[in-house]
Design a protein around this motif. Structure first.
Motif, PDB file in Angstrom:
ATOM      1  N   UNK A  82      11.965 -47.037  22.013  1.00 50.85           N
ATOM      2  CA  UNK A  82      13.154 -46.483  22.647  1.00 50.85           C
ATOM      3  C   UNK A  82      13.623 -45.211  21.981  1.00 50.85           C
ATOM      4  N   UNK A  83      13.647 -45.199  20.653  1.00 57.80           N
ATOM      5  CA  UNK A  83      14.081 -44.015  19.917  1.00 57.80           C
ATOM      6  C   UNK A  83      13.134 -42.847  20.151  1.00 57.80           C
ATOM      7  N   UNK A  84      11.833 -43.107  20.129  1.00 59.57           N
ATOM      8  CA  UNK A  84      10.856 -42.036  20.329  1.00 59.57           C
ATOM      9  C   UNK A  84      10.969 -41.450  21.730  1.00 59.57           C
ATOM     10  N   UNK A  85      11.126 -42.306  22.738  1.00 56.63           N
ATOM     11  CA  UNK A  85      11.249 -41.820  24.109  1.00 56.63           C
ATOM     12  C   UNK A  85      12.524 -41.009  24.287  1.00 56.63           C
ATOM     13  N   UNK A  86      13.621 -41.499  23.736  1.00 51.89           N
ATOM     14  CA  UNK A  86      14.887 -40.786  23.872  1.00 51.89           C
ATOM     15  C   UNK A  86      14.889 -39.448  23.166  1.00 51.89           C
ATOM     16  N   UNK A  87      14.361 -39.399  21.968  1.00 51.41           N
ATOM     17  CA  UNK A  87      14.311 -38.135  21.222  1.00 51.41           C
ATOM     18  C   UNK A  87      13.397 -37.127  21.910  1.00 51.41           C
ATOM     19  N   UNK A  88      12.291 -37.619  22.466  1.00 51.55           N
ATOM     20  CA  UNK A  88      11.387 -36.722  23.189  1.00 51.55           C
ATOM     21  C   UNK A  88      12.062 -36.171  24.435  1.00 51.55           C
ATOM     22  N   UNK A  89      12.791 -37.020  25.153  1.00 50.15           N
ATOM     23  CA  UNK A  89      13.506 -36.536  26.341  1.00 50.15           C
ATOM     24  C   UNK A  89      14.538 -35.486  25.948  1.00 50.15           C
ATOM     25  N   UNK A  90      15.242 -35.706  24.841  1.00 47.74           N
ATOM     26  CA  UNK A  90      16.226 -34.720  24.387  1.00 47.74           C
ATOM     27  C   UNK A  90      15.547 -33.382  24.098  1.00 47.74           C
ATOM     28  N   UNK A  91      14.410 -33.409  23.423  1.00 49.90           N
ATOM     29  CA  UNK A  91      13.686 -32.173  23.115  1.00 49.90           C
ATOM     30  C   UNK A  91      13.211 -31.481  24.385  1.00 49.90           C
ATOM     31  N   UNK A  92      12.711 -32.269  25.326  1.00 50.84           N
ATOM     32  CA  UNK A  92      12.205 -31.728  26.581  1.00 50.84           C
ATOM     33  C   UNK A  92      13.334 -31.066  27.378  1.00 50.84           C
ATOM     34  N   UNK A  93      14.494 -31.730  27.437  1.00 50.53           N
ATOM     35  CA  UNK A  93      15.633 -31.167  28.166  1.00 50.53           C
ATOM     36  C   UNK A  93      16.097 -29.875  27.504  1.00 50.53           C
ATOM     37  N   UNK A  94      16.138 -29.857  26.200  1.00 45.67           N
ATOM     38  CA  UNK A  94      16.581 -28.667  25.477  1.00 45.67           C
ATOM     39  C   UNK A  94      15.676 -27.472  25.773  1.00 45.67           C
ATOM     40  N   UNK A  95      14.369 -27.698  25.802  1.00 46.12           N
ATOM     41  CA  UNK A  95      13.417 -26.613  26.070  1.00 46.12           C
ATOM     42  C   UNK A  95      13.482 -26.172  27.532  1.00 46.12           C
ATOM     43  N   UNK A  96      13.538 -27.127  28.434  1.00 48.25           N
ATOM     44  CA  UNK A  96      13.446 -26.801  29.854  1.00 48.25           C
ATOM     45  C   UNK A  96      14.739 -26.397  30.517  1.00 48.25           C
ATOM     46  N   UNK A  97      15.883 -26.660  29.882  1.00 52.28           N
ATOM     47  CA  UNK A  97      17.176 -26.427  30.541  1.00 52.28           C
ATOM     48  C   UNK A  97      17.355 -24.997  31.022  1.00 52.28           C
ATOM     49  N   UNK A  98      17.079 -23.972  30.209  1.00 52.06           N
ATOM     50  CA  UNK A  98      17.272 -22.604  30.709  1.00 52.06           C
ATOM     51  C   UNK A  98      16.198 -22.151  31.702  1.00 52.06           C
ATOM     52  N   UNK A  99      15.115 -22.895  31.794  1.00 51.51           N
ATOM     53  CA  UNK A  99      14.017 -22.511  32.683  1.00 51.51           C
ATOM     54  C   UNK A  99      14.173 -23.109  34.072  1.00 51.51           C
ATOM     55  N   UNK A 100      14.335 -24.414  34.150  1.00 55.99           N
ATOM     56  CA  UNK A 100      14.398 -25.097  35.449  1.00 55.99           C
ATOM     57  C   UNK A 100      15.581 -26.042  35.570  1.00 55.99           C
ATOM     58  N   UNK A 101      16.356 -26.207  34.495  1.00 55.88           N
ATOM     59  CA  UNK A 101      17.380 -27.249  34.474  1.00 55.88           C
ATOM     60  C   UNK A 101      16.811 -28.570  34.010  1.00 55.88           C
ATOM     61  N   UNK A 102      15.520 -28.631  33.795  1.00 54.40           N
ATOM     62  CA  UNK A 102      14.765 -29.801  33.331  1.00 54.40           C
ATOM     63  C   UNK A 102      14.884 -30.986  34.278  1.00 54.40           C
ATOM     64  N   UNK A 103      13.845 -31.141  35.097  1.00 59.57           N
ATOM     65  CA  UNK A 103      13.759 -32.325  35.952  1.00 59.57           C
ATOM     66  C   UNK A 103      13.005 -33.423  35.230  1.00 59.57           C
ATOM     67  N   UNK A 104      11.685 -33.271  35.105  1.00 55.47           N
ATOM     68  CA  UNK A 104      10.738 -34.218  34.495  1.00 55.47           C
ATOM     69  C   UNK A 104      10.919 -35.656  34.976  1.00 55.47           C
ATOM     70  N   UNK A 105      11.603 -35.829  36.091  1.00 54.96           N
ATOM     71  CA  UNK A 105      11.897 -37.157  36.619  1.00 54.96           C
ATOM     72  C   UNK A 105      12.288 -37.001  38.079  1.00 54.96           C
ATOM     73  N   UNK A 106      11.422 -37.382  39.026  1.00 54.96           N
ATOM     74  CA  UNK A 106      11.755 -37.225  40.444  1.00 54.96           C
ATOM     75  C   UNK A 106      13.063 -37.892  40.844  1.00 54.96           C
TER      76      UNK A 106
END
Length: 245
Positions: free
Chosen positions: A158-182
């Motif tokens: 759970x911790x690994x998945x959550x931390x990875x999602x946080x990193x992914x959102x941080x990187x993608x937010x200025x680019x696409x708003x970060x979807x990574x989830x339909x």
């Protein structure tokens, strides 16, 4: 199975309500870092709460990855995906109702939805947005597949998945708003309408491509012969497997 499907529906609704709520309402105050932390921390909490019930996929791309990695069967995957998409719409609907109690708040065309071109902070192209969403989802799903194996350290999924999602959102937010989830992308787009709805197809398709690629990489890294399938608990890594010959 009924409990697992309800778990996926409720968990996805909560993830969308809090995560998209942070992006749509709180971003001017908490910024991209705050939005990323909300998404990640909510997933951590839901993973440990709902993981024992359904595995807490909360994302059709994760479910597709689990299916292609032979961790779950097709019927379970289909039921999960429907529940997740429905949960995303319900979570966005509740957030939409809340947003309209805020004087002057505008939801049309925005509402924490994803986009590219003029709807992207960086003005990324459609091709760039597709590549971004694919790669970011690949990372997320690959991590989830890795930390949910039987050989993974117990209790860290759970911790690994959550931390990875946080990193992914941080990187993608200025680019696409970060979807990574339909499921995360569909709900807000339905209520934002306009350009958000016309561009949502990319944020439905690209994460699925990323999830499929992650499953392929996982199979290459960990070749296995599947001897049994269990429909849930991927966050506990309980699928029975033996090494491939």
């Amino acid at each position: 199975m009924n409990r697992a499907v309800i778990s996926e529906f409720a968990g996805t609704a909560l993830l969308v309500f809090f995560g998209v709520g942070a992006a749509a309402v709180g971003a001017p105050v908490i910024g991209p870092t705050g939005v990323a932390l909300v998404f990640g921390l909510v997933l951590v909490g839901l993973a440990y709460t709902l993981g024992p019930v359904s595995g807490a996929h909360l994302n059709p791309a994760v479910t597709l990855g689990m299916l292609l990695a032979r961790r779950i069967g097709p019927r379970t995957a289909a039921a999960y995906a429907v529940a997740q998409l429905a949960g995303g719409v319900v979570g966005a609907a509740v957030l939409y109702a809340l947003a309209h109690t805020i004087p002057g708040f505008v939801t049309h065309g925005t509402f924490g939805s994803n986009g590219w071109g003029v709807r992207s902070e960086m003005g990324i192209s459609g091709a760039g947005a597709f590549l971004t969403e694919t790669v970011l989802t690949l990372l997320l799903v690959l991590v989830v597949l890795g930390v949910t194996r039987r050989t993974a350290a117990p209790g860290v999924g759970g911790a690994a998945a959550g931390l990875t999602l946080a990193a992914v959102v941080f990187v993608g937010f200025p680019l696409t708003g970060t979807g990574v989830n339909p499921a995360r992308s569909l709900g807000p787009a339905l209520f934002a309408g306009g350009p958000a709805l016309s561009q949502v197809w990319l944020f439905l398709l690209a994460p699925l491509v990323g999830g499929a690629l992650a499953a392929g990489i996982d199979r290459l890294l960990h070749p296995v012969a599947v001897v049994a399938l269990r429909s849930a608990e991927p966050l506990r890594g309980t699928t029975l497997r033996v090494p491939a010959a």
